[in-house]
Design a protein around this motif. Sequence first.
Motif, PDB file in Angstrom:
ATOM      1  N   LYS A 195      27.365 -30.227  82.084  1.00  0.00           N
ATOM      2  CA  LYS A 195      26.710 -29.089  81.538  1.00  0.00           C
ATOM      3  C   LYS A 195      27.515 -27.477  81.526  1.00  0.00           C
ATOM      4  N   VAL A 196      28.595 -27.613  82.394  1.00  0.00           N
ATOM      5  CA  VAL A 196      29.328 -26.539  82.263  1.00  0.00           C
ATOM      6  C   VAL A 196      31.095 -26.739  82.100  1.00  0.00           C
ATOM      7  N   PRO A 197      31.186 -27.093  80.896  1.00  0.00           N
ATOM      8  CA  PRO A 197      32.595 -27.510  80.515  1.00  0.00           C
ATOM      9  C   PRO A 197      33.489 -26.064  80.660  1.00  0.00           C
ATOM     10  N   PRO A 198      34.734 -26.426  80.797  1.00  0.00           N
ATOM     11  CA  PRO A 198      35.587 -24.899  81.067  1.00  0.00           C
ATOM     12  C   PRO A 198      35.362 -24.021  79.713  1.00  0.00           C
ATOM     13  N   ILE A 199      35.450 -22.768  80.291  1.00  0.00           N
ATOM     14  CA  ILE A 199      35.371 -21.909  79.172  1.00  0.00           C
ATOM     15  C   ILE A 199      36.536 -20.488  79.375  1.00  0.00           C
ATOM     16  N   ALA A 200      36.845 -20.014  78.150  1.00  0.00           N
ATOM     17  CA  ALA A 200      37.885 -19.248  78.114  1.00  0.00           C
ATOM     18  C   ALA A 200      37.426 -17.539  78.223  1.00  0.00           C
ATOM     19  N   HIS A 201      37.997 -16.719  78.996  1.00  0.00           N
ATOM     20  CA  HIS A 201      37.256 -15.385  79.062  1.00  0.00           C
ATOM     21  C   HIS A 201      38.483 -14.427  79.148  1.00  0.00           C
ATOM     22  N   PRO A 202      38.351 -13.413  78.495  1.00  0.00           N
ATOM     23  CA  PRO A 202      39.680 -12.627  78.515  1.00  0.00           C
ATOM     24  C   PRO A 202      39.801 -11.974  79.877  1.00  0.00           C
ATOM     25  N   ILE A 203      41.198 -11.542  80.356  1.00  0.00           N
ATOM     26  CA  ILE A 203      41.443 -11.422  81.750  1.00  0.00           C
ATOM     27  C   ILE A 203      41.166 -10.018  82.090  1.00  0.00           C
ATOM     28  N   VAL A 204      41.210  -9.249  80.946  1.00  0.00           N
ATOM     29  CA  VAL A 204      40.835  -8.124  80.844  1.00  0.00           C
ATOM     30  C   VAL A 204      39.584  -7.659  80.124  1.00  0.00           C
ATOM     31  N   ARG A 205      38.295  -7.315  80.613  1.00  0.00           N
ATOM     32  CA  ARG A 205      37.131  -7.304  79.816  1.00  0.00           C
ATOM     33  C   ARG A 205      36.807  -5.942  79.930  1.00  0.00           C
ATOM     34  N   THR A 206      36.018  -5.539  78.989  1.00  0.00           N
ATOM     35  CA  THR A 206      35.362  -4.281  78.763  1.00  0.00           C
ATOM     36  C   THR A 206      33.992  -4.427  79.487  1.00  0.00           C
ATOM     37  N   HIS A 207      33.574  -3.637  80.270  1.00  0.00           N
ATOM     38  CA  HIS A 207      32.456  -3.656  80.721  1.00  0.00           C
ATOM     39  C   HIS A 207      31.226  -3.176  79.732  1.00  0.00           C
ATOM     40  N   PRO A 208      30.334  -4.074  79.419  1.00  0.00           N
ATOM     41  CA  PRO A 208      29.284  -3.776  78.267  1.00  0.00           C
ATOM     42  C   PRO A 208      28.385  -2.556  78.490  1.00  0.00           C
ATOM     43  N   GLU A 209      28.419  -1.979  79.572  1.00  0.00           N
ATOM     44  CA  GLU A 209      27.395  -0.834  79.985  1.00  0.00           C
ATOM     45  C   GLU A 209      28.313   0.356  80.310  1.00  0.00           C
ATOM     46  N   THR A 210      29.306   0.157  81.017  1.00  0.00           N
ATOM     47  CA  THR A 210      30.205   1.395  81.393  1.00  0.00           C
ATOM     48  C   THR A 210      31.225   1.674  80.374  1.00  0.00           C
ATOM     49  N   GLY A 211      31.622   0.574  79.433  1.00  0.00           N
ATOM     50  CA  GLY A 211      32.728   0.590  78.446  1.00  0.00           C
ATOM     51  C   GLY A 211      33.933   0.997  79.305  1.00  0.00           C
ATOM     52  N   ARG A 212      34.120   0.575  80.499  1.00  0.00           N
ATOM     53  CA  ARG A 212      35.493   0.608  81.345  1.00  0.00           C
ATOM     54  C   ARG A 212      36.137  -0.650  81.373  1.00  0.00           C
ATOM     55  N   LYS A 213      37.361  -0.573  81.244  1.00  0.00           N
ATOM     56  CA  LYS A 213      38.229  -2.022  81.600  1.00  0.00           C
ATOM     57  C   LYS A 213      38.290  -2.438  82.980  1.00  0.00           C
ATOM     58  N   ALA A 214      38.028  -3.737  82.978  1.00  0.00           N
ATOM     59  CA  ALA A 214      37.916  -4.261  84.273  1.00  0.00           C
ATOM     60  C   ALA A 214      38.656  -5.542  84.479  1.00  0.00           C
ATOM     61  N   VAL A 215      39.266  -6.073  85.281  1.00  0.00           N
ATOM     62  CA  VAL A 215      40.161  -7.377  85.370  1.00  0.00           C
ATOM     63  C   VAL A 215      39.105  -8.262  85.880  1.00  0.00           C
ATOM     64  N   PHE A 216      39.139  -9.617  85.050  1.00  0.00           N
ATOM     65  CA  PHE A 216      38.169 -10.464  85.280  1.00  0.00           C
ATOM     66  C   PHE A 216      38.700 -11.857  85.746  1.00  0.00           C
ATOM     67  N   LEU A 217      38.941 -12.253  86.853  1.00  0.00           N
ATOM     68  CA  LEU A 217      39.563 -13.321  86.997  1.00  0.00           C
ATOM     69  C   LEU A 217      38.979 -13.948  88.274  1.00  0.00           C
ATOM     70  N   GLY A 218      39.709 -14.327  89.337  1.00  0.00           N
ATOM     71  CA  GLY A 218      39.244 -14.985  90.606  1.00  0.00           C
ATOM     72  C   GLY A 218      39.359 -16.322  90.618  1.00  0.00           C
ATOM     73  N   ASP A 219      38.996 -16.987  91.420  1.00  0.00           N
ATOM     74  CA  ASP A 219      38.990 -18.496  91.893  1.00  0.00           C
ATOM     75  C   ASP A 219      38.460 -19.431  90.887  1.00  0.00           C
ATOM     76  N   HIS A 220      37.678 -19.258  89.953  1.00  0.00           N
ATOM     77  CA  HIS A 220      37.217 -20.024  89.187  1.00  0.00           C
ATOM     78  C   HIS A 220      38.208 -20.347  87.801  1.00  0.00           C
ATOM     79  N   ALA A 221      39.178 -19.334  87.786  1.00  0.00           N
ATOM     80  CA  ALA A 221      40.290 -19.176  86.892  1.00  0.00           C
ATOM     81  C   ALA A 221      41.065 -20.290  87.018  1.00  0.00           C
ATOM     82  N   GLN A 222      41.126 -21.318  86.111  1.00  0.00           N
ATOM     83  CA  GLN A 222      42.092 -22.655  86.167  1.00  0.00           C
ATOM     84  C   GLN A 222      43.575 -22.226  85.666  1.00  0.00           C
ATOM     85  N   GLU A 223      43.564 -21.962  84.317  1.00  0.00           N
ATOM     86  CA  GLU A 223      44.815 -21.756  83.675  1.00  0.00           C
ATOM     87  C   GLU A 223      44.690 -20.634  82.738  1.00  0.00           C
ATOM     88  N   ILE A 224      45.855 -20.266  81.844  1.00  0.00           N
ATOM     89  CA  ILE A 224      45.975 -19.511  80.783  1.00  0.00           C
ATOM     90  C   ILE A 224      45.879 -19.963  79.405  1.00  0.00           C
TER      91      ILE A 224
END
Length: 294
Positions: A195-224
């Motif tokens: 139900k939840v295959p691996p998924i790629a997300h940008p390491i630096v994301r833009t917050h959709p409501e504040t427009g600010r950049k934030a790092v998006f990583l953590g322990d679920h990140a497996q590889e680049i």
Amino acid sequence: MAQAQRKQQARDWPFEVKPLHPVLGCEITGITLAQAVEPTMFGKVYEAFLDYELILFRDVDLPPATQVAFARRFGEIQIHVMNQYQKYPEFPEIYMLTNADKDGKPTGKHPDKGTLHWHTDGSWRERTGQATMMYSEIVPPAGGETEFADMYSAYDNLPAEMKKRIEGKRAIHNLDFSRTRRHGEDPMTAEQKAKVPPIAHPIVRTHPETGRKAVFLGDHAQEIEGMDYDEGRALIEELNVLITPQDQVYTHVWSPRECMVWDNRCTLHRATGFDEANHVRVMRRCTINGDRPY
Ligand code: SIN
């Protein structure tokens, strides 16, 4: 946004906010949580949520049905793929973190050791977590805190060379990876993994409501994506340490009957350990689905 900057913003709120830490978090007083989710109030409370990244209400009476109703004000609630954490058949939206057995005695087992490592809820989904609302039913006398790190300042404070290194890069998030690594004695079933295959997300994301950049990583990140596996792992490990310096971390020491809502798009969090053999900790969590990060 640092608290000093926030104070300069003119905000017209019919409640008080008490900052919890110089970098993030506030307690809301002067209104109850029930008032906070009323249509006329919710917009202001949501502003405080966006400004402070984490809002806290103390001394709240929050039965499961009310928690689900209140969490729905923030958006659609995720039904977690790890359905063994759904203790209320009528409320599959609630993810129960408890080490109490059926008689209320400690089992001696941590319910989810993945929570002890920096992460953001639902980063392994296409639509990642927007907010998480957590309620404390029973807390141990020591430990069992939750720590929060601000990912806006994490991005702002990255060395220029590191910003350049990760520009445009995507990390592959995988719940099976983090679950096996941290709580491997109770792995995902084949059905859950499908139900939840691996998924790629940008390491630096833009917050959709504040427009600010934030790092998006953590322990679920497996590889680049597109990088040698070991090289990617080394970079993820390096970044996960770099973005969580202790002086930028708010540690929440829970009392019973507290309700906190945090923004998963610009924070990481982790729980601290406690004596699971002798004490009980019971927390109820609802995570609200957000957008696909960009
Ligand atoms: C979580 O990681 O979502 C829960 C944190 C906690 O149990 O303190």
